[in-house]
Design a protein around this motif. Structure first.
Motif, PDB file in Angstrom:
ATOM      1  N   GLN A 145       6.411 -34.443  70.623  1.00 58.37           N
ATOM      2  CA  GLN A 145       7.751 -34.197  70.250  1.00 58.37           C
ATOM      3  C   GLN A 145       8.138 -35.478  69.566  1.00 58.37           C
ATOM      4  N   GLY A 146       7.469 -36.306  68.824  1.00 65.49           N
ATOM      5  CA  GLY A 146       7.734 -37.328  68.118  1.00 65.49           C
ATOM      6  C   GLY A 146       8.567 -36.950  66.748  1.00 65.49           C
ATOM      7  N   VAL A 147       8.676 -37.788  65.904  1.00 69.05           N
ATOM      8  CA  VAL A 147       9.532 -37.712  64.667  1.00 69.05           C
ATOM      9  C   VAL A 147       8.732 -36.699  63.871  1.00 69.05           C
ATOM     10  N   ALA A 148       9.430 -35.781  63.139  1.00 73.81           N
ATOM     11  CA  ALA A 148       8.721 -34.746  62.217  1.00 73.81           C
ATOM     12  C   ALA A 148       8.588 -35.494  61.112  1.00 73.81           C
ATOM     13  N   PRO A 149       7.403 -35.229  60.341  1.00 74.13           N
ATOM     14  CA  PRO A 149       6.275 -34.309  60.803  1.00 74.13           C
ATOM     15  C   PRO A 149       5.450 -34.595  61.865  1.00 74.13           C
ATOM     16  N   ALA A 150       5.079 -33.831  62.518  1.00 75.98           N
ATOM     17  CA  ALA A 150       3.993 -33.887  63.602  1.00 75.98           C
ATOM     18  C   ALA A 150       3.153 -32.982  63.115  1.00 75.98           C
ATOM     19  N   ALA A 151       1.889 -32.595  64.028  1.00 76.72           N
ATOM     20  CA  ALA A 151       0.605 -31.948  63.494  1.00 76.72           C
ATOM     21  C   ALA A 151       0.222 -31.391  64.757  1.00 76.72           C
ATOM     22  N   VAL A 152      -0.534 -30.092  64.387  1.00 80.36           N
ATOM     23  CA  VAL A 152      -1.284 -29.458  65.588  1.00 80.36           C
ATOM     24  C   VAL A 152      -2.852 -29.278  64.880  1.00 80.36           C
ATOM     25  N   LYS A 153      -3.745 -29.165  65.690  1.00 84.49           N
ATOM     26  CA  LYS A 153      -5.098 -29.094  65.186  1.00 84.49           C
ATOM     27  C   LYS A 153      -5.422 -27.621  65.011  1.00 84.49           C
ATOM     28  N   CYS A 154      -6.123 -27.356  64.011  1.00 85.93           N
ATOM     29  CA  CYS A 154      -6.596 -25.857  63.845  1.00 85.93           C
ATOM     30  C   CYS A 154      -7.751 -25.534  64.612  1.00 85.93           C
ATOM     31  N   PRO A 155      -7.601 -24.529  65.559  1.00 85.28           N
ATOM     32  CA  PRO A 155      -8.531 -24.252  66.511  1.00 85.28           C
ATOM     33  C   PRO A 155     -10.039 -23.905  65.884  1.00 85.28           C
ATOM     34  N   ASN A 156      -9.890 -23.689  64.412  1.00 85.07           N
ATOM     35  CA  ASN A 156     -11.182 -23.236  63.859  1.00 85.07           C
ATOM     36  C   ASN A 156     -12.047 -24.570  63.258  1.00 85.07           C
ATOM     37  N   CYS A 157     -11.271 -25.361  62.672  1.00 90.70           N
ATOM     38  CA  CYS A 157     -11.983 -26.522  62.109  1.00 90.70           C
ATOM     39  C   CYS A 157     -11.367 -27.846  62.332  1.00 90.70           C
ATOM     40  N   SER A 158     -10.454 -27.809  63.368  1.00 93.13           N
ATOM     41  CA  SER A 158      -9.814 -29.031  63.713  1.00 93.13           C
ATOM     42  C   SER A 158      -8.833 -29.912  62.748  1.00 93.13           C
ATOM     43  N   HIS A 159      -8.665 -29.142  61.697  1.00 97.25           N
ATOM     44  CA  HIS A 159      -7.940 -29.749  60.490  1.00 97.25           C
ATOM     45  C   HIS A 159      -6.477 -29.865  61.028  1.00 97.25           C
ATOM     46  N   GLU A 160      -5.734 -30.895  60.764  1.00 94.20           N
ATOM     47  CA  GLU A 160      -4.355 -31.190  61.273  1.00 94.20           C
ATOM     48  C   GLU A 160      -3.451 -30.356  60.409  1.00 94.20           C
ATOM     49  N   VAL A 161      -2.567 -29.435  61.150  1.00 93.24           N
ATOM     50  CA  VAL A 161      -1.452 -28.830  60.106  1.00 93.24           C
ATOM     51  C   VAL A 161      -0.250 -29.491  60.598  1.00 93.24           C
ATOM     52  N   ARG A 162       0.260 -29.999  59.795  1.00 97.23           N
ATOM     53  CA  ARG A 162       1.521 -30.696  60.148  1.00 97.23           C
ATOM     54  C   ARG A 162       2.789 -29.699  60.148  1.00 97.23           C
ATOM     55  N   TYR A 163       3.675 -29.887  60.993  1.00 97.75           N
ATOM     56  CA  TYR A 163       4.816 -28.851  60.993  1.00 97.75           C
ATOM     57  C   TYR A 163       6.089 -29.926  61.245  1.00 97.75           C
ATOM     58  N   TYR A 164       7.300 -29.344  60.998  1.00 95.95           N
ATOM     59  CA  TYR A 164       8.572 -29.864  61.035  1.00 95.95           C
ATOM     60  C   TYR A 164       9.512 -29.212  61.980  1.00 95.95           C
ATOM     61  N   GLY A 165       9.418 -27.829  62.433  1.00 97.61           N
ATOM     62  CA  GLY A 165      10.158 -27.336  63.362  1.00 97.61           C
ATOM     63  C   GLY A 165       9.628 -27.202  64.967  1.00 97.61           C
ATOM     64  N   ALA A 166       9.723 -28.270  65.661  1.00 98.40           N
ATOM     65  CA  ALA A 166       9.058 -28.487  66.733  1.00 98.40           C
ATOM     66  C   ALA A 166       9.608 -27.462  67.728  1.00 98.40           C
ATOM     67  N   ILE A 167      10.885 -26.847  67.532  1.00101.30           N
ATOM     68  CA  ILE A 167      11.449 -26.066  68.599  1.00101.30           C
ATOM     69  C   ILE A 167      10.956 -24.595  68.171  1.00101.30           C
ATOM     70  N   HIS A 168      11.127 -24.193  66.882  1.00102.60           N
ATOM     71  CA  HIS A 168      10.908 -22.762  66.603  1.00102.60           C
ATOM     72  C   HIS A 168       9.499 -22.459  66.100  1.00102.60           C
ATOM     73  N   SER A 169       8.608 -23.159  65.674  1.00102.92           N
ATOM     74  CA  SER A 169       7.183 -23.172  64.773  1.00102.92           C
ATOM     75  C   SER A 169       6.135 -22.677  66.060  1.00102.92           C
ATOM     76  N   ALA A 170       5.822 -21.675  65.992  1.00103.68           N
ATOM     77  CA  ALA A 170       4.585 -21.256  67.015  1.00103.68           C
ATOM     78  C   ALA A 170       3.361 -20.616  66.197  1.00103.68           C
ATOM     79  N   PHE A 171       3.522 -20.606  64.921  1.00103.21           N
ATOM     80  CA  PHE A 171       2.599 -19.944  64.313  1.00103.21           C
ATOM     81  C   PHE A 171       2.224 -20.715  62.890  1.00103.21           C
ATOM     82  N   PHE A 172       0.659 -20.721  62.745  1.00104.88           N
ATOM     83  CA  PHE A 172       0.289 -21.788  61.739  1.00104.88           C
ATOM     84  C   PHE A 172      -0.723 -21.275  60.906  1.00104.88           C
ATOM     85  N   GLY A 173      -0.681 -21.577  59.576  1.00104.01           N
ATOM     86  CA  GLY A 173      -1.633 -21.324  58.763  1.00104.01           C
ATOM     87  C   GLY A 173      -2.664 -22.606  58.234  1.00104.01           C
ATOM     88  N   CYS A 174      -3.814 -22.745  58.461  1.00106.45           N
ATOM     89  CA  CYS A 174      -4.628 -23.791  58.206  1.00106.45           C
ATOM     90  C   CYS A 174      -4.901 -23.728  56.571  1.00106.45           C
TER      91      CYS A 174
END
Length: 440
Positions: free
Chosen positions: A5-34
């Protein structure tokens, strides 16, 4: 979601390769492309991330708008948070790119699509429209025509999204255009409507601090690209039509006020030779030149055009009538030549004819005064007999050719603009299955 919940951009890890995918919408974003392994995945509120698809191909170029970059469009600041590469299911060669834009002030999302260098800014709307049976959406200011209908396929997605973009493949999308605007309907069990506006490449380049040459090269005509002269065409069309009506009205007024008959008389042109008919055709043509004919005097009441209307009783022969209009006070002369010929007959049981027995000649800017006409007839050498010709002189004459020239000059530029717009529209609709020009 379990994202930081820190200051954007934050990141999630790809479940396939562990690459960090940065994101800006902490509330709405739920889907990501690595962008590393081309995996599209969901990061749910609870539980482990879910791999949804591994894309098989990527664009052969880097997206022109980098994820995370910001730009100013329509007075609002947008951040690029996602990128997609799409195509039509039945026409996979039609491929375009879409950038997801996040409004930094309101949190709303927009899509910025580009196809062959043509840009559209797309936004959801609460309005619901009802196309008629002809595929036309009628609104207060304009009609939107059905341009395209297709199902999309997601070829590649990168960044963050507030919905599962893969579900778009179940949609039927219809596009209705009224350049520079477009209405888009996404239909599954319900209808969802979007509005779109054409953007010039220069506008996109300035919004994101790019040089125009950095954008995809534009080719063809875009679905919602305005036709040439779009902003000024309604005024130009109205002005041109009003001026054309003025020219026609003025010409008709002058015709009604003009064409005053000054003189009318029949004359008989005698052959110069009195040789018997049996040898007449053996004489040289010069022997059949006819004596001059002089008309009575008549008045031209005011300076202007004078029309000399000639008619000759020619039948399978010809009569040439050079003449001069002579001012009896000043000696000033105006010359002209009438040529009347008329032939007819029967060939293979069919009647035929060619030529004319009459001719009109216009003498411009003839001063007022007293005049007469001198005629110097020359006839067909094979017609050595008297020929009747009629002369009618009209003052205040108006020439239809002058009105036509004025109309041509007046309509030249709007006609050129109309042709450009016509060709533009034909090129636009060549890519549509609903082409209204197909049968024209």
């Amino acid at each position: 979601m379990s994202q930081p919940q820190g200051v954007a951009p934050a990141a999630v890890k790809c479940p396939n390769c562990s690459h960090e995918v940065r994101y800006y919408g902490a509330i709405h974003s739920a889907f990501f492309g690595c962008g590393q392994c081309w995996t599209f995945f969901e990061y749910p509120e609870t539980g482990a991330p879910k791999k949804l698809r591994k894309f098989k191909e990527t664009p052969n170029h880097s997206p022109v708008l980098a994820i995370g970059s910001t730009g100013q469009l329509e007075g609002r600041t947008y951040r690029v948070t996602g990128y997609m590469w799409r195509c039509e299911v039945k026409a996979p060669w039609y491929r375009w790119e879409e950038f997801q834009l996040h409004d930094e002030a309101t949190g709303a999302y927009r899509q910025l699509a580009v196809f062959h260098g043509h840009w559209l800014l797309i936004a959801p709307t609460e309005e619901h429209y009802r196309p008629n049976q002809n595929g036309v959406v009628e609104v207060a200011d304009t009609d939107y025509l059905l341009y395209n209908q297709y199902r999309p396929r997601i070829l590649y997605a990168r960044g963050e999204f507030d919905w599962n973009v893969l579900t778009d493949e179940s949609l039927t999308i219809s596009e209705y255009i009224s350049p520079p605007l477009m209405l888009v309907r996404e239909r599954d069990r319900t209808n969802h409507w979007f509005t779109a506006r054409h953007l010039e490449p220069q506008e996109v380049a300035e919004a994101f601090g790019l040089k125009p040459e950095q954008l995809p090269e534009r080719s063809g005509v875009g679905a919602a690209q305005p036709a040439p002269g779009q902003a000024t065409w309604p005024q130009l069309r109205t002005f041109s039509l009003l001026m054309a009506l003025l020219v026609v009205g003025t010409h008709l007024f002058l015709m009604l006020q003009g064409n005053l008959t000054l003189f009318s008389k029949d004359f008989l042109s005698q052959p110069a030779s009195t040789a018997p008919d049996s040898v007449q055709h053996l004489l040289p043509p010069a022997a059949l030149e006819r004596p001059p004919v002089v008309s009575p005097s008549f008045e031209v009441p005011q300076r202007g055009g004078v029309s000399v209307n000639l008619w000759a009783d020619v039948n399978n022969n010809w009569l040439e009538l050079p003449f001069t209009l002579v001012n009896e006070q000043t000696g000033q002369q105006f010359a002209g030549t009438g040529n009347m010929e008329y032939y007819f007959g029967v060939e293979d049981g069919e009647s035929w004819s060619e030529g004319n027995r009459d001719q009109d000649l216009l003498l411009n800017t003839v001063p007022a005064g007293r005049y007469h006409l001198n005629f110097y007839p020359t006839a067909d050498p094979l017609s050595p007999y008297p020929l009747t010709f009629r002369v009618r002189v009209e003052g205040r004459a108006t020439a239809g050719s002058n009105a036509l020239l004025a109309l041509a000059a007046l309509l030249l530029y709007p006609g050129w603009v109309w042709l450009r717009r016509r060709f533009h529209e034909q090129a636009r609709w060549e890519n549509s299955d609903f082409n209204p020009y197909a049968s024209s």
